[in-house]
Design a protein around this motif. Structure first.
Motif, PDB file in Angstrom:
ATOM      1  N   GLY B 176     -54.623  -7.560 144.100  1.00  9.24           N
ATOM      2  CA  GLY B 176     -53.925  -6.902 145.205  1.00  9.24           C
ATOM      3  C   GLY B 176     -52.463  -7.313 145.252  1.00  9.24           C
ATOM      4  N   LEU B 177     -52.212  -8.584 144.965  1.00  8.13           N
ATOM      5  CA  LEU B 177     -50.832  -9.089 144.965  1.00  8.13           C
ATOM      6  C   LEU B 177     -50.038  -8.444 143.822  1.00  8.13           C
ATOM      7  CD1 LEU B 177     -48.884 -11.132 146.225  1.00  8.13           C
ATOM      8  CD2 LEU B 177     -49.727 -12.832 144.605  1.00  8.13           C
ATOM      9  N   ALA B 178     -50.672  -8.368 142.637  1.00  4.04           N
ATOM     10  CA  ALA B 178     -49.991  -7.747 141.490  1.00  4.04           C
ATOM     11  C   ALA B 178     -49.692  -6.281 141.783  1.00  4.04           C
ATOM     12  CB  ALA B 178     -50.859  -7.871 140.235  1.00  4.04           C
ATOM     13  N   ARG B 179     -50.622  -5.604 142.410  1.00  2.00           N
ATOM     14  CA  ARG B 179     -50.429  -4.198 142.743  1.00  2.00           C
ATOM     15  C   ARG B 179     -49.213  -4.018 143.651  1.00  2.00           C
ATOM     16  NH1 ARG B 179     -55.208  -1.087 145.929  1.00  2.00           N
ATOM     17  NH2 ARG B 179     -54.754  -2.678 147.493  1.00  2.00           N
ATOM     18  N   ALA B 180     -49.078  -4.932 144.615  1.00  2.00           N
ATOM     19  CA  ALA B 180     -47.951  -4.823 145.541  1.00  2.00           C
ATOM     20  C   ALA B 180     -46.638  -5.191 144.852  1.00  2.00           C
ATOM     21  CB  ALA B 180     -48.187  -5.709 146.754  1.00  2.00           C
ATOM     22  N   LEU B 181     -46.663  -6.262 144.060  1.00  2.00           N
ATOM     23  CA  LEU B 181     -45.416  -6.708 143.430  1.00  2.00           C
ATOM     24  C   LEU B 181     -44.928  -5.692 142.394  1.00  2.00           C
ATOM     25  CD1 LEU B 181     -46.154 -10.515 143.076  1.00  2.00           C
ATOM     26  CD2 LEU B 181     -44.612  -9.398 144.690  1.00  2.00           C
ATOM     27  N   ALA B 182     -45.881  -5.013 141.733  1.00  2.00           N
ATOM     28  CA  ALA B 182     -45.505  -4.030 140.716  1.00  2.00           C
ATOM     29  C   ALA B 182     -44.648  -2.921 141.317  1.00  2.00           C
ATOM     30  CB  ALA B 182     -46.758  -3.435 140.074  1.00  2.00           C
ATOM     31  N   ASN B 183     -44.817  -2.674 142.601  1.00  2.00           N
ATOM     32  CA  ASN B 183     -44.066  -1.608 143.258  1.00  2.00           C
ATOM     33  C   ASN B 183     -42.579  -1.925 143.380  1.00  2.00           C
ATOM     34  OD1 ASN B 183     -45.672   0.552 143.825  1.00  2.00           O
ATOM     35  ND2 ASN B 183     -45.234   0.494 146.017  1.00  2.00           N
ATOM     36  N   ASP B 184     -42.252  -3.214 143.332  1.00  2.00           N
ATOM     37  CA  ASP B 184     -40.865  -3.651 143.446  1.00  2.00           C
ATOM     38  C   ASP B 184     -40.152  -3.021 144.643  1.00  2.00           C
ATOM     39  OD1 ASP B 184     -38.639  -5.047 142.837  1.00  2.00           O
ATOM     40  OD2 ASP B 184     -37.871  -3.614 141.381  1.00  2.00           O
ATOM     41  N   ALA B 185     -40.830  -3.052 145.780  1.00  2.00           N
ATOM     42  CA  ALA B 185     -40.240  -2.460 146.984  1.00  2.00           C
ATOM     43  C   ALA B 185     -39.431  -3.528 147.722  1.00  2.00           C
ATOM     44  CB  ALA B 185     -41.354  -1.939 147.887  1.00  2.00           C
ATOM     45  N   PRO B 186     -38.406  -3.126 148.457  1.00  2.00           N
ATOM     46  CA  PRO B 186     -37.593  -4.096 149.196  1.00  2.00           C
ATOM     47  C   PRO B 186     -38.346  -4.781 150.335  1.00  2.00           C
ATOM     48  CG  PRO B 186     -36.800  -1.856 149.573  1.00  2.00           C
ATOM     49  CD  PRO B 186     -37.835  -1.770 148.508  1.00  2.00           C
ATOM     50  N   ILE B 187     -39.420  -4.154 150.802  1.00  2.00           N
ATOM     51  CA  ILE B 187     -40.191  -4.764 151.886  1.00  2.00           C
ATOM     52  C   ILE B 187     -41.606  -5.049 151.394  1.00  2.00           C
ATOM     53  CG2 ILE B 187     -41.220  -4.385 154.154  1.00  2.00           C
ATOM     54  CD1 ILE B 187     -38.784  -2.713 154.841  1.00  2.00           C
ATOM     55  N   LEU B 188     -42.050  -6.275 151.590  1.00  2.00           N
ATOM     56  CA  LEU B 188     -43.375  -6.674 151.143  1.00  2.00           C
ATOM     57  C   LEU B 188     -44.175  -7.108 152.368  1.00  2.00           C
ATOM     58  CD1 LEU B 188     -44.870  -6.967 148.512  1.00  2.00           C
ATOM     59  CD2 LEU B 188     -43.904  -9.239 148.243  1.00  2.00           C
TER      60      LEU B 188
END
Ligand SMILES: Nc1ncnc2c1ncn2[C@@H]1O[C@H](COP(=O)(O)OP(=O)(O)OP(=O)(O)O)[C@@H](O)[C@H]1O
Ligand SMILES: [Mg+2]
Lengths: 295, 341
Positions: B176-188
């Motif tokens: 789940g963390l990798a999925r979110a980080l892969a997005n490279d969004a300014p807000i996490l």
């Protein structure tokens, strides 16, 4: 006390008049629209004829190979592959190859049609409780109304033949497809849908990438039931001119040929068990990774 | 990667129930969560939340179970519609976005890690990690390349082809963390993203996050139950109780000046020596104190100062500011009493 002893019914004359009016109206309707409805169903008829010709026309060794390949692809089980080949060989050896091919062609076509109609309706039904409230009673009627009753108007409109037979089968076999598609989509884990939302999935992306794949095992159970119900209609469909294993059974009934009836009946059972095992094994394989344990 | 974004949450209210709008005024006027539930059968989710998160900061949200942490974080990408209030990001009110704009915002400006993982069970680890990019419409080769990179970064190299059901809880959480980080969004947005991890991996993942903050600054909202974690990674901490913010500030603020008993209870077991900075407990230069022996920076922790004094036998340290100028004194007894609390 006449009203107490016998139910106060509509006067005989009125009742007769009512039935006559409805019959007349429907007859007029079928006279004026029957022909155009027939042209509407023409492509379907052509498809039926084509698929039957393909299955009957293909040499038996190739069909056997195809059946074995399909059974393997769906189930990855040697037991099921061998069972498929042995069943088909027995059926052919006892002289029912051609009828069996015709029946399988009919089953495949009606299953495809049930999926094509049932999947979108099931999806719609899962989207709104109101749509579900409308469709559910219709499905109840389709499943409980004796098939002969809706065969009457179908035959009046389209006559005897393949297409009315197909319609009769589809009407009967469609409900489980719709119900289980609806159920499968409604049971998709809301947490997963929320994640799809959080990453900005559109409605279409959500349907294609999460809802349908997660509902697939349930939808496959629907396909399995649809196939089984279509097979159950083979004999009734034969009454309105559908060729295949049902015809000899009808002949056996009217002429009291016990063995003829038994052989063809057993062939139907064999095909049924085969298709059931293959589609269930496929469903189970789809199921393999679905359950996620949460800690 | 775009500039980090500021998040401004203003007067946010959330009431769960059949007719939430009808009860906002009563809640504004001070009706408690228990009263609202008892009298009107509505659940108070959030009451008058005002938090402004500076661009590039890590904002930690803490609170007991049921205090509204998940509800709050879901408002930032509007997975939950607020009953009243505004969420201003990049000059826009998220609450007022049209569906299409909201989708674009979620695709490109935010990424989320879920408390319950919410992985796609029918997809491999690799395809799960690539999901956000797939939704954005990035082509397959590129998204798998990025996904592979992050799977490696969270320590799951070799598991790309596994399915979620074949992984432990902690491993699923890292997917789940990798999925979110892969997005490279300014807000996490991270809802208890580390709660299923064992202490060692948890420390590793905290480090990943802090390293990442050094490379590319993101604005991160991080929910946790673990105060040590909050103090390690949080620039700022907000404490929730029954849907209200009862205190917010830096970790040190909260440890040194808890607003009430609830907060005091939260922080009582923390190792103050690691949190408290010398600069915040020193006495002014002219104070009545023994003469200073050596000197120490104001940014050093109390624990570091104590270690030095014990090792060298110094009774008092001079405290120096950023450019080395003396700013105060730290006598040993003062250091000990501040450490004991
Ligand atoms: N959809 C909902 N309907 C009604 N009440 C809800 C809903 N979602 C959350 N709540 C209520 O809002 C409150 C806050 O819930 P929330 O999930 O935000 O807590 P939390 O702080 O994340 O807790 P935890 O640490 O257990 O995850 C709880 O009282 C919960 O019952
Ligand atoms: Mg929560």
């Amino acid at each position: 006390m006449a009203w107490f002893d016998s139910f106060p019914q509509l006067a005989d004359d009125n009742l007769r008049a009512l039935k006559k009016t409805i019959d007349e109206a429907f007859r007029t309707f079928s006279r004026s629209y029957g022909a155009s409805l027939e042209t509407l169903f023409e492509p379907l008829k052509q498809f039926l004829i084509w698929s039957e010709r393909v299955l009957v026309g293909t040499p038996w060794p190739i069909i056997l190979l195809l059946a074995a390949g399909l059974a393997w692809a769906a189930s990855r089980s040697w037991k099921i592959v061998i069972a498929a080949v042995v069943t088909l060989c027995l059926v052919g050896y006892f002289g029912m190859w051609e009828d069996t091919m015709k029946t399988i062609s009919m089953i495949l076509t009606s299953t495809l049609m049930s999926i094509a109609i049932g999947l979108p309706i099931g999806i719609l039904m899962s989207r709104s409780n109101r749509v579900r409230a409308v469709i559910n009673p219709i499905l109840d009627v389709m499943q409980t109304m004796p098939s002969f009753v809706y065969l009457i108007p179908v035959v009046m409109l389209l006559g005897i033949g393949k297409v009315p037979g197909l319609i009769a089968v589809v009407v009967y076999a469609l409900p489980p497809m719709i119900r289980l598609t609806n159920l499968g989509i409604r049971e998709v884990d809301p947490d997963v849908l929320e994640a799809a939302d959080a990453f900005g999935a559109s409605r279409w992306q959500k349907l294609i990438k999460t809802e349908l794949p997660l509902a697939l095992p349930t939808i496959m159970a629907g396909v399995n039931q649809t196939i089984m119900m279509a097979l159950a209609m083979v004999v009734i469909a034969a009454m309105i001119g559908v060729q295949g294993l049902g015809q000899p059974v009808l002949k056996a009934i009217s002429n009291q040929y016990f063995t003829l009836g038994l052989f063809n009946g057993l062939a139907i059972v064999g095909i049924a068990i085969l298709l059931d095992r293959i589609s269930q094994a496929w469903g189970a394989r789809l199921q393999k990774h679905r359950g996620v344990k949460h800690v | 990667m775009s500039e980090p974004l500021e998040i401004e949450i203003r007067n946010l209210f959330k009431i769960f129930g059949a007719n939430p709008a009808a009860h906002v005024e009563a809640v504004r006027a001070g009706m408690t969560k228990a009263e609202l539930n008892e009298r009107h059968r509505h659940v108070l989710g959030l009451r008058e939340i005002n938090i402004s998160i500076p661009a590039g900061a890590i904002q930690v949200v803490m609170g007991l179970s049921g205090s509204g942490k998940s509800t709050l974080i879901r408002h930032i990408n509007r997975l939950i519609e607020p009953t009243a209030g505004e969420i201003i990001i990049d000059g826009q009110d998220v609450v007022k976005m049209a569906p299409e704009a909201l989708r674009e915002f979620r695709r490109h400006q935010t990424a989320m890690v879920f408390q319950k993982f919410a992985l796609l069970p029918h997809r491999s680890v690799l395809d799960n990690a690539a999901f956000g990019l797939e939704v954005q419409g990035i082509d397959e080769a590129e998204r798998l390349r990025i996904a592979r990179h992050w799977i490696e970064r969270v320590g799951l190299a070799g598991f790309e082809k596994s399915y979620p059901s074949q992984l432990s809880g902690g491993m699923q959480q890292r997917v789940g963390l990798a999925r979110a980080l892969a997005n490279d969004a300014p807000i996490l947005l991270m809802d208890e993203a580390y709660s299923a991890l064992d202490p060692l991996i948890r420390y590793d993942m905290q480090t990943v996050l802090l390293d990442l903050q050094k490379e590319v600054r993101k604005t991160i909202v991080f929910i946790t139950h673990d105060l040590d974690e909050a103090l390690r990674i949080g620039d700022r901490i907000a404490l929730l109780r029954d849907g209200s913010v009862i205190q917010q500030g830096t970790g040190q603020d909260i440890v040194l000046n808890p607003a009430d008993d609830y907060v005091a209870n939260f922080v009582q077991h923390v190792d103050r020596g690691k949190i408290v900075k010398v600069g915040s407990v020193m006495v002014p230069p002219g104070a009545d104190a023994p003469g200073a022996d050596g000197s120490i920076g104001a940014e050093a922790t109390l624990l570091e100062a104590l270690h030095r004094m014990v090792a060298s036998g110094e009774k008092c340290l001079g405290v120096t500011g950023p450019s080395g100028q003396p700013v105060g004194l730290l006598p040993l007894d003062r250091a000990i009493s501040a450490y004991a609390g």
